[in-house]
Design a protein around this motif. Structure first.
Motif, PDB file in Angstrom:
ATOM      1  N   GLY A 127      -8.554  44.480  -1.711  1.00 31.33           N
ATOM      2  CA  GLY A 127      -7.939  44.378  -0.390  1.00 31.33           C
ATOM      3  C   GLY A 127      -6.442  44.606  -0.366  1.00 31.33           C
ATOM      4  O   GLY A 127      -5.765  44.181   0.576  1.00 31.33           O
ATOM      5  N   VAL A 128      -5.912  45.276  -1.383  1.00 33.86           N
ATOM      6  CA  VAL A 128      -4.481  45.552  -1.435  1.00 33.86           C
ATOM      7  C   VAL A 128      -4.279  47.047  -1.213  1.00 33.86           C
ATOM      8  O   VAL A 128      -4.960  47.863  -1.830  1.00 33.86           O
ATOM      9  N   ASP A 129      -3.340  47.395  -0.330  1.00 38.62           N
ATOM     10  CA  ASP A 129      -3.120  48.797   0.023  1.00 38.62           C
ATOM     11  C   ASP A 129      -2.306  49.567  -1.009  1.00 38.62           C
ATOM     12  O   ASP A 129      -2.556  50.735  -1.255  1.00 38.62           O
ATOM     13  N   HIS A 130      -1.303  48.926  -1.599  1.00 38.74           N
ATOM     14  CA  HIS A 130      -0.376  49.649  -2.453  1.00 38.74           C
ATOM     15  C   HIS A 130      -0.079  48.837  -3.706  1.00 38.74           C
ATOM     16  O   HIS A 130       0.017  47.611  -3.647  1.00 38.74           O
ATOM     17  N   TYR A 131       0.102  49.525  -4.827  1.00 42.58           N
ATOM     18  CA  TYR A 131       0.328  48.826  -6.086  1.00 42.58           C
ATOM     19  C   TYR A 131       1.604  47.991  -6.077  1.00 42.58           C
ATOM     20  O   TYR A 131       1.717  46.997  -6.789  1.00 42.58           O
ATOM     21  N   LYS A 132       2.570  48.355  -5.241  1.00 43.96           N
ATOM     22  CA  LYS A 132       3.818  47.580  -5.182  1.00 43.96           C
ATOM     23  C   LYS A 132       3.597  46.195  -4.581  1.00 43.96           C
ATOM     24  O   LYS A 132       4.436  45.308  -4.730  1.00 43.96           O
ATOM     25  N   ASP A 133       2.447  46.009  -3.905  1.00 42.20           N
ATOM     26  CA  ASP A 133       2.109  44.702  -3.329  1.00 42.20           C
ATOM     27  C   ASP A 133       1.367  43.811  -4.322  1.00 42.20           C
ATOM     28  O   ASP A 133       1.010  42.684  -3.989  1.00 42.20           O
ATOM     29  N   VAL A 134       1.131  44.322  -5.519  1.00 43.18           N
ATOM     30  CA  VAL A 134       0.378  43.575  -6.531  1.00 43.18           C
ATOM     31  C   VAL A 134       1.336  42.742  -7.364  1.00 43.18           C
ATOM     32  O   VAL A 134       2.303  43.254  -7.929  1.00 43.18           O
ATOM     33  N   LEU A 149      -1.689  45.348 -16.397  1.00 40.84           N
ATOM     34  CA  LEU A 149      -1.618  46.715 -15.893  1.00 40.84           C
ATOM     35  C   LEU A 149      -0.502  46.881 -14.868  1.00 40.84           C
ATOM     36  O   LEU A 149       0.129  47.934 -14.801  1.00 40.84           O
ATOM     37  N   ILE A 150      -0.316  45.837 -14.059  1.00 36.62           N
ATOM     38  CA  ILE A 150       0.756  45.828 -13.065  1.00 36.62           C
ATOM     39  C   ILE A 150       1.375  44.437 -13.098  1.00 36.62           C
ATOM     40  O   ILE A 150       0.653  43.437 -13.099  1.00 36.62           O
ATOM     41  N   HIS A 151       2.700  44.388 -13.109  1.00 37.62           N
ATOM     42  CA  HIS A 151       3.396  43.107 -13.063  1.00 37.62           C
ATOM     43  C   HIS A 151       4.502  43.183 -12.019  1.00 37.62           C
ATOM     44  O   HIS A 151       5.388  44.036 -12.111  1.00 37.62           O
ATOM     45  N   ASN A 152       4.395  42.336 -11.016  1.00 36.64           N
ATOM     46  CA  ASN A 152       5.365  42.309  -9.909  1.00 36.64           C
ATOM     47  C   ASN A 152       5.606  43.692  -9.307  1.00 36.64           C
ATOM     48  O   ASN A 152       6.747  44.108  -9.105  1.00 36.64           O
ATOM     49  N   GLY A 153       4.524  44.409  -9.041  1.00 38.67           N
ATOM     50  CA  GLY A 153       4.602  45.707  -8.379  1.00 38.67           C
ATOM     51  C   GLY A 153       5.020  46.858  -9.268  1.00 38.67           C
ATOM     52  O   GLY A 153       5.219  47.965  -8.787  1.00 38.67           O
ATOM     53  N   LYS A 154       5.138  46.621 -10.566  1.00 39.69           N
ATOM     54  CA  LYS A 154       5.549  47.685 -11.488  1.00 39.69           C
ATOM     55  C   LYS A 154       4.383  48.045 -12.404  1.00 39.69           C
ATOM     56  O   LYS A 154       3.818  47.184 -13.084  1.00 39.69           O
TER      57      LYS A 154
END
Length: 173
Positions: free
Chosen positions: A126-133, A97-102
């Motif tokens: 516990g993550v604030d923003h998808y770009k941190d995933v 669904l998300i890879h390196n914040g994308k």
């Protein structure tokens, strides 16, 4: 006895129908169901009850149907474990669904996962923003697993500190 054989056949048919329907229409884990999903499950359970037990509304008829569902489910799980091709046919594959914040918009759209559902899952991890995933996956059981770059950096720092501390201790000995 014929009435119970009828319940066995009907319950098995409903089980097979539900497995196929979930495969075709997708599934989510219970914790990720929205209000419409819960209503759908309640209505489906009510609509198939009579299909399983027919006119037999006795306690034993209901227990027989429930027992058949447990047995069929047990057998299906054993088959899925033993035969990979059948498991591949009946079970979904993990999806990125998300890879390196994308965000993988095409995958999210195809799976029908809303941005609100995804962001909720990210916050639950516990993550604030998808770009941190670093990686978010829809697992085969319907869970969304999230790995953050921050968490991995923390683990790397912890490992590095232990190695440095161990090296310093060795040098001082």
């Amino acid at each position: 006895m014929e009435a119970y054989l009828d319940i066995i056949i009907r319950s098995t048919a409903v089980y097979v129908f539900m497995v196929v329907a979930l495969r075709v229409f997708g599934k989510k884990q219970l914790s990720q169901l929205n209000t419409a999903d819960v209503i759908l499950i309640l209505l489906i359970s009510n609509s198939v009850q009579n299909a399983m037990v027919g006119s037999n509304t006795s306690l034993f008829g209901g227990l027989a149907a429930a027992l058949v569902l447990f047995i069929v489910n047990f057998i299906v799980k054993k088959i899925l474990f033993k035969y990979k091709k059948i498991a591949d046919l009946l079970q979904d594959k993990p999806e990125i669904l998300i890879h390196n914040g994308k965000l993988e918009f095409a995958t999210l759209s195809r799976l029908g996962i809303t941005s609100d559902e995804l962001y909720e899952s990210i916050r639950e991890h516990g993550v604030d923003h998808y770009k941190d995933v670093k990686l978010a996956m829809l697992e085969i059981d319907g869970n969304i697993s999230v790995i953050s770059g921050e968490h991995n950096a923390h683990l790397h720092q912890t490992y590095h500190k232990r190695r440095t501390h161990k090296t310093l201790r060795s040098e001082n000995s």
